[in-house]
Design a protein around this motif. Sequence first.
Motif, PDB file in Angstrom:
ATOM      1  N   ASP A 215       0.438  -1.240   0.320  1.00 16.94           N
ATOM      2  CA  ASP A 215      -0.175  -0.073  -0.036  1.00 16.94           C
ATOM      3  C   ASP A 215       1.573   1.505  -0.118  1.00 16.94           C
ATOM      4  N   GLY A 216       1.576   1.051  -0.596  1.00 11.03           N
ATOM      5  CA  GLY A 216       2.904   2.626  -0.281  1.00 11.03           C
ATOM      6  C   GLY A 216       3.188   3.230  -1.690  1.00 11.03           C
ATOM      7  N   PRO A 217       3.384   4.205  -1.517  1.00 14.53           N
ATOM      8  CA  PRO A 217       2.448   5.309  -2.378  1.00 14.53           C
ATOM      9  C   PRO A 217       3.076   5.572  -3.526  1.00 14.53           C
ATOM     10  N   ALA A 218       3.169   6.407  -4.792  1.00 15.08           N
ATOM     11  CA  ALA A 218       3.997   6.429  -6.422  1.00 15.08           C
ATOM     12  C   ALA A 218       2.853   7.533  -6.502  1.00 15.08           C
ATOM     13  N   HIS A 219       3.496   8.530  -5.495  1.00 14.23           N
ATOM     14  CA  HIS A 219       3.676   9.987  -5.707  1.00 14.23           C
ATOM     15  C   HIS A 219       4.723  11.242  -5.946  1.00 14.23           C
ATOM     16  N   ILE A 220       4.298  12.559  -6.425  1.00 13.34           N
ATOM     17  CA  ILE A 220       5.300  13.159  -6.045  1.00 13.34           C
ATOM     18  C   ILE A 220       4.768  14.402  -5.364  1.00 13.34           C
ATOM     19  N   GLU A 221       5.587  14.729  -3.722  1.00 15.13           N
ATOM     20  CA  GLU A 221       4.776  15.407  -2.727  1.00 15.13           C
ATOM     21  C   GLU A 221       5.596  16.567  -3.031  1.00 15.13           C
ATOM     22  N   LYS A 222       5.113  17.671  -3.029  1.00 12.80           N
ATOM     23  CA  LYS A 222       5.207  19.103  -2.594  1.00 12.80           C
ATOM     24  C   LYS A 222       6.061  19.675  -2.052  1.00 12.80           C
ATOM     25  N   LEU A 223       6.587  20.084  -1.144  1.00 14.10           N
ATOM     26  CA  LEU A 223       7.124  21.342  -0.232  1.00 14.10           C
ATOM     27  C   LEU A 223       7.746  22.301  -0.292  1.00 14.10           C
ATOM     28  N   LYS A 224       7.494  22.654   0.919  1.00 12.56           N
ATOM     29  CA  LYS A 224       7.362  24.368   0.630  1.00 12.56           C
ATOM     30  C   LYS A 224       8.575  24.734   1.706  1.00 12.56           C
ATOM     31  N   LEU A 225       9.263  25.058   1.173  1.00 15.42           N
ATOM     32  CA  LEU A 225      10.699  25.203   1.913  1.00 15.42           C
ATOM     33  C   LEU A 225      10.300  26.853   2.815  1.00 15.42           C
ATOM     34  N   GLY A 226      11.542  27.144   4.214  1.00 15.18           N
ATOM     35  CA  GLY A 226      11.106  27.759   4.920  1.00 15.18           C
ATOM     36  C   GLY A 226      12.105  28.989   4.192  1.00 15.18           C
ATOM     37  N   LYS A 227      11.408  30.210   4.715  1.00 15.85           N
ATOM     38  CA  LYS A 227      12.127  32.338   4.745  1.00 15.85           C
ATOM     39  C   LYS A 227      13.566  31.497   4.634  1.00 15.85           C
ATOM     40  N   ASP A 228      14.392  30.732   5.171  1.00 19.71           N
ATOM     41  CA  ASP A 228      15.675  30.267   6.051  1.00 19.71           C
ATOM     42  C   ASP A 228      16.391  29.424   4.390  1.00 19.71           C
TER      43      ASP A 228
END
Length: 307
Positions: free
Chosen positions: A206-219
Motif C-alpha cells: 500500500d506504499g505511495p506512487a506519488h510526487i510531494e510538493k514541499l514548501k521551503l522556509g524563509k531560510d
Amino acid sequence: MFGVLEGTGFEVIEPEFAACFIGHARVERLWTGARWSEGPAWFPAGRYLVWSDIPNNRLLRWDETDGSVSEFRTPSNNANGNTVDTEGRLVSCEHLTRRVTRTEHDGSISVIASHWEGKRLNSPNDVVVKSDGSVWFTDPSYGILMDYEGERADSEIGDCHVYRADPETGKVEVVATGFFKPNGLAFSADEAWLYVSDTGITHHEDGPAHIEKLKLGKDGKTVEDRRVFAVCSNGIFDGFRLDRDGRIWTSAADGVHCLDKTGALIGKIHIPEMVGNVCFGGAKLNRLFVAGTTSLYSVFLNVNGLK
C-alpha cells in the motif's frame, strides 16, 4: 537500430499539452545496450550528456557533436542519479559506496556526503544542486536491498530521508522525513518549492506512487509545509525535471508524463520501455533526454527546461 521508433509519440490529454510539442518532431533512440539507465545530466560546455547504467557499474557519455557513446567512468560504484553543480562539475549518487560524490575539473573525486550522525547513508539515489551551492539528495534503501544495483546490507539509519549538504561547512542534515522510498527531486524555478517523488509502492503493498510538493522556509534550508502533488497513473514517478513554465516532465512505466502546475496529467510521450529519468539539454534546453530501461532517447519540444 537508431532513429525514429514505431510505437512512440505524443498523447494529448488536455489541450495545453498540444502546444508543448512540435508536430513533426519525433522520439529518437540515440543508443541502446544498457541494463537499467538512470540519471541523465547535460553538460552544455562540452555538448555532451552523462548518464548511469547502474547494474553494469558504469557511467556513459553521449556526444552531441557526432552522436558517439563511450564509457565516461567504469567502475562507477553503481552510480544512479547525476546532476551538474553551479561550477559545471558532475555530482553523482553512488549505491555501492553509499555516498554522494563530486567529480572535480581535474578528474579527481571528492566526497560530499557519506554519513549522517555517524551512520552510513542507505544508498543515495537522486540529487540536485541549489543556486547557493547546497546539495540536496534522496536516500532510499534500493542499493542495499539487493546486489544487482549495489550491495546487500542492513540500514544503519533505519529510515529513508531527504538530506541537504551545506556548501560552506559540508554538514549533512535531514530536511524531510516520513518517506517510504524518496526518489527523484527537483526545485521550482524560484526555489521556493522542492518536489520529491516517493516510490514506496515498489516494496510496500500500500506504499505511495506519488510526487510531494514541499514548501521551503524563509531560510531556504528547511521545510515548513508539504502535500501530495500528483499520483502516478501508470507505474511510478522515478526521476523528473521542470520546464520554465512550471510543468513537470516525469518518468513513468509507459514513458514520460507531463503534469501541469496543479499536478494534473495533461499529456504523455510514449516510450517503448519503462523510463527511469529525464533531463533537458541542448543549446536552448528544448531537447528532452529520456533514460529508458535499456536505451537513451531524445525528443525536441516546444518548451524550455530549467538549468
